[in-house]
Design a protein around this motif. Structure first.
Motif, PDB file in Angstrom:
ATOM      1  N   PHE A 155       0.803  -1.219   0.000  1.00 43.58           N
ATOM      2  CA  PHE A 155       0.000   0.000   0.000  1.00 43.58           C
ATOM      3  C   PHE A 155       0.838   1.272   0.000  1.00 43.58           C
ATOM      4  CE2 PHE A 155      -3.481  -2.758   1.083  1.00 43.58           C
ATOM      5  CZ  PHE A 155      -4.588  -2.116   0.553  1.00 43.58           C
ATOM      6  N   ILE A 156       2.021   1.206   0.622  1.00 48.01           N
ATOM      7  CA  ILE A 156       2.801   2.434   0.796  1.00 48.01           C
ATOM      8  C   ILE A 156       3.888   2.574  -0.246  1.00 48.01           C
ATOM      9  CG2 ILE A 156       4.300   3.692   2.403  1.00 48.01           C
ATOM     10  CD1 ILE A 156       2.698   2.548   4.687  1.00 48.01           C
ATOM     11  N   GLY A 157       4.480   1.482  -0.681  1.00 46.87           N
ATOM     12  CA  GLY A 157       5.431   1.624  -1.761  1.00 46.87           C
ATOM     13  C   GLY A 157       6.807   1.074  -1.514  1.00 46.87           C
ATOM     14  N   GLY A 158       7.038   0.415  -0.393  1.00 42.81           N
ATOM     15  CA  GLY A 158       8.310  -0.264  -0.214  1.00 42.81           C
ATOM     16  C   GLY A 158       9.248   0.438   0.745  1.00 42.81           C
ATOM     17  N   TRP A 159      10.354  -0.262   1.024  1.00 44.54           N
ATOM     18  CA  TRP A 159      11.304   0.199   2.037  1.00 44.54           C
ATOM     19  C   TRP A 159      11.917   1.552   1.705  1.00 44.54           C
ATOM     20  CZ3 TRP A 159      11.026  -2.641   6.212  1.00 44.54           C
ATOM     21  CH2 TRP A 159      10.671  -3.989   6.106  1.00 44.54           C
ATOM     22  N   GLN A 160      12.010   1.896   0.428  1.00 39.76           N
ATOM     23  CA  GLN A 160      12.685   3.131   0.060  1.00 39.76           C
ATOM     24  C   GLN A 160      11.763   4.348   0.081  1.00 39.76           C
ATOM     25  OE1 GLN A 160      15.923   2.803  -0.155  1.00 39.76           O
ATOM     26  NE2 GLN A 160      15.599   0.603   0.127  1.00 39.76           N
ATOM     27  N   ASP A 161      10.479   4.118   0.250  1.00 40.73           N
ATOM     28  CA  ASP A 161       9.509   5.210   0.286  1.00 40.73           C
ATOM     29  C   ASP A 161       9.519   5.846   1.670  1.00 40.73           C
ATOM     30  OD1 ASP A 161       7.238   6.847   0.368  1.00 40.73           O
ATOM     31  OD2 ASP A 161       6.168   5.561  -1.056  1.00 40.73           O
ATOM     32  N   PRO A 162       9.781   7.176   1.780  1.00 43.89           N
ATOM     33  CA  PRO A 162       9.803   7.821   3.099  1.00 43.89           C
ATOM     34  C   PRO A 162       8.512   7.607   3.881  1.00 43.89           C
ATOM     35  CG  PRO A 162      10.684   9.289   1.424  1.00 43.89           C
ATOM     36  CD  PRO A 162      10.109   8.106   0.688  1.00 43.89           C
ATOM     37  N   LYS A 163       7.379   7.463   3.175  1.00 43.11           N
ATOM     38  CA  LYS A 163       6.107   7.266   3.859  1.00 43.11           C
ATOM     39  C   LYS A 163       6.064   5.934   4.596  1.00 43.11           C
ATOM     40  CE  LYS A 163       3.742   7.729   0.100  1.00 43.11           C
ATOM     41  NZ  LYS A 163       2.586   7.744  -0.828  1.00 43.11           N
ATOM     42  N   PHE A 164       6.979   5.023   4.255  1.00 43.42           N
ATOM     43  CA  PHE A 164       6.969   3.715   4.883  1.00 43.42           C
ATOM     44  C   PHE A 164       7.275   3.812   6.371  1.00 43.42           C
ATOM     45  CE2 PHE A 164       8.210  -0.618   5.888  1.00 43.42           C
ATOM     46  CZ  PHE A 164       7.313  -1.351   5.141  1.00 43.42           C
ATOM     47  N   PHE A 165       7.878   4.909   6.777  1.00 41.60           N
ATOM     48  CA  PHE A 165       8.247   5.054   8.176  1.00 41.60           C
ATOM     49  C   PHE A 165       7.203   5.822   8.964  1.00 41.60           C
ATOM     50  CE2 PHE A 165      12.156   4.401   5.772  1.00 41.60           C
ATOM     51  CZ  PHE A 165      12.577   3.235   6.375  1.00 41.60           C
ATOM     52  N   GLY A 166       5.958   5.794   8.471  1.00 44.20           N
ATOM     53  CA  GLY A 166       4.821   6.258   9.234  1.00 44.20           C
ATOM     54  C   GLY A 166       4.650   7.757   9.255  1.00 44.20           C
ATOM     55  N   PRO A 167       3.563   8.196   9.941  1.00 41.94           N
ATOM     56  CA  PRO A 167       2.557   7.331  10.566  1.00 41.94           C
ATOM     57  C   PRO A 167       1.645   6.677   9.530  1.00 41.94           C
ATOM     58  CG  PRO A 167       1.898   9.619  10.751  1.00 41.94           C
ATOM     59  CD  PRO A 167       3.275   9.627  10.143  1.00 41.94           C
ATOM     60  N   VAL A 168       1.048   5.552   9.907  1.00 46.55           N
ATOM     61  CA  VAL A 168       0.160   4.831   8.998  1.00 46.55           C
ATOM     62  C   VAL A 168      -1.218   5.482   9.018  1.00 46.55           C
ATOM     63  CG1 VAL A 168      -0.885   2.587   8.463  1.00 46.55           C
ATOM     64  CG2 VAL A 168       1.427   2.708   9.427  1.00 46.55           C
ATOM     65  N   GLU A 169      -1.765   5.700   7.823  1.00 39.71           N
ATOM     66  CA  GLU A 169      -3.089   6.318   7.711  1.00 39.71           C
ATOM     67  C   GLU A 169      -4.111   5.471   8.477  1.00 39.71           C
ATOM     68  OE1 GLU A 169      -6.962   6.996   6.372  1.00 39.71           O
ATOM     69  OE2 GLU A 169      -5.873   5.252   5.596  1.00 39.71           O
ATOM     70  N   PRO A 170      -5.015   6.080   9.271  1.00 36.93           N
ATOM     71  CA  PRO A 170      -5.896   5.330  10.174  1.00 36.93           C
ATOM     72  C   PRO A 170      -6.736   4.253   9.501  1.00 36.93           C
ATOM     73  CG  PRO A 170      -5.953   7.664  10.717  1.00 36.93           C
ATOM     74  CD  PRO A 170      -5.152   7.540   9.450  1.00 36.93           C
ATOM     75  N   THR A 171      -7.276   4.533   8.307  1.00 35.43           N
ATOM     76  CA  THR A 171      -8.103   3.536   7.637  1.00 35.43           C
ATOM     77  C   THR A 171      -7.278   2.312   7.257  1.00 35.43           C
ATOM     78  OG1 THR A 171      -9.568   5.250   6.767  1.00 35.43           O
ATOM     79  CG2 THR A 171      -9.631   3.093   5.691  1.00 35.43           C
ATOM     80  N   LEU A 172      -6.052   2.543   6.756  1.00 32.49           N
ATOM     81  CA  LEU A 172      -5.167   1.440   6.404  1.00 32.49           C
ATOM     82  C   LEU A 172      -4.781   0.653   7.647  1.00 32.49           C
ATOM     83  CD1 LEU A 172      -3.356  -0.196   4.516  1.00 32.49           C
ATOM     84  CD2 LEU A 172      -1.623   1.612   4.736  1.00 32.49           C
ATOM     85  N   ARG A 173      -4.452   1.349   8.727  1.00 32.42           N
ATOM     86  CA  ARG A 173      -4.086   0.675   9.971  1.00 32.42           C
ATOM     87  C   ARG A 173      -5.235  -0.208  10.467  1.00 32.42           C
ATOM     88  NH1 ARG A 173      -2.880   4.885  12.960  1.00 32.42           N
ATOM     89  NH2 ARG A 173      -4.909   5.040  13.970  1.00 32.42           N
ATOM     90  N   SER A 174      -6.458   0.319  10.421  1.00 33.18           N
ATOM     91  CA  SER A 174      -7.614  -0.448  10.859  1.00 33.18           C
ATOM     92  C   SER A 174      -7.845  -1.664   9.973  1.00 33.18           C
ATOM     93  CB  SER A 174      -8.866   0.438  10.855  1.00 33.18           C
ATOM     94  OG  SER A 174     -10.002  -0.293  11.226  1.00 33.18           O
TER      95      SER A 174
END
Length: 295
Positions: A155-174
């Protein structure tokens, strides 16, 4: 059997397992998407190692204790996907620790495969590994951490994507939390269905840092995994609280300090070191002793 048939068969099995899992588990019963396990036979190495585990199940069972899981469980063998180079990383001395810790068991089976998710375990339970479950006195299950990272990765794009280090969007986390909770429950229920006299120790998912490659991050709590793991473990504990056949056991305490994950217990903020593995074995043994003492 062609892979397409494997995918279809597993999808049907998982759906049936969910529909038949009963209402005794306290998570929501809304329809959710299951993994189709497109890579249940992930590659030649995985397939060859799983065939070896099937052979061991046929030759060595019945087990007093059967351990089922992923790389954390496989490390008890001193291997990673059946290869001994794991010895140079996190497995040095671990097989001897395992033998010493469970020396009073007449026979033990270590059925962990590195990288496995819940769907892989469900698939494996339909092979001779499942027949070994049927005759085992106790099963210790640790699974789920790879499901989380795979879901985040997709969903986020892999280890190299800065977004991978959070925070996780609430809907995705749920979504991840609810789906994974149900998937672990499905694995437990299938093990219960297979066992003649079910006695299952379900280990909570261990804490993990925000990254284990290329540089480990030992922070805990962290924005990526803490909420997901905490919510899944809480739901699993509640789901099996009144189940006489399943003992939920939380082994996280030995891996944590006030400042985060203890680096001496995890070499990469995900996989236990020898110190961490020893603690996890002892915690698992405590769970086994408790459930065996239950009438």
């Amino acid at each position: 059997m062609r892979p397409s048939k494997i995918m279809i068969g597993l999808a049907i099995f998982v759906l049936v397992a969910w529909l038949s899992s009963g209402t005794g588990n306290s998570v929501s019963s809304e329809v959710r998407a299951f993994p189709t396990c497109e890579d249940c036979k992930r590659d030649v190495r995985w397939e060859n190692f799983q065939k070896k585990l099937q052979m061991e199940a046929g030759n060595n069972s019945p087990y007093d204790i059967m351990f089922i899981g992923d790389s954390i469980t496989e490390s008890y063998r001193g291997t990673s996907l059946g290869r001994t180079e794991c010895l140079q990383l996190r497995c040095t001395g671990v097989p001897k620790m395992f033998a010493d810790t469970f020396r009073h068991a007449k026979s033990t089976g270590i059925h962990g495969i590195s990288g496995d998710q819940t769907a892989h375990v469900l698939w494996r339970l339909q092979t001779k590994e499942g027949l070994a479950v049927r005759t085992s006195k106790t099963v210790v299950l640790l699974i789920g951490t790879n499901d989380i990272s795979a879901r985040l990765n997709s969903f986020i794009g892999g280890w190299q994507d800065p977004k991978f280090f959070g925070p996780v969007e609430p809907t995705l986390r749920s979504n991840i939390t609810d789906t994974l909770t149900h998937q672990v429950i499905d694995v437990v229920n299938e093990i219960k269905r297979l066992m003649t006299s079910p006695k299952i120790v379900l280990l909570g998912i261990l804490p993990r840092g925000e990254s284990f490659r290329p540089t480990p991050r030992f922070s805990w709590p962290n924005k990526l995994y803490t909420d997901i793991i905490t919510h899944v473990n809480t739901a699993l504990e509640a789901s099996f609280k009144e189940d006489p056949f399943v003992l939920y056991t939380d082994c996280s305490k030995g891996f944590l300090s006030d400042s985060g994950i203890k680096e001496e217990t995890m070499y990469d903020a995900l996989h236990p070191t020898g110190v961490g593995a020893k603690y996890l074995m002892e915690c698992s043994k405590d769970g086994v002793d408790k459930i065996l003492a239950t009438p």
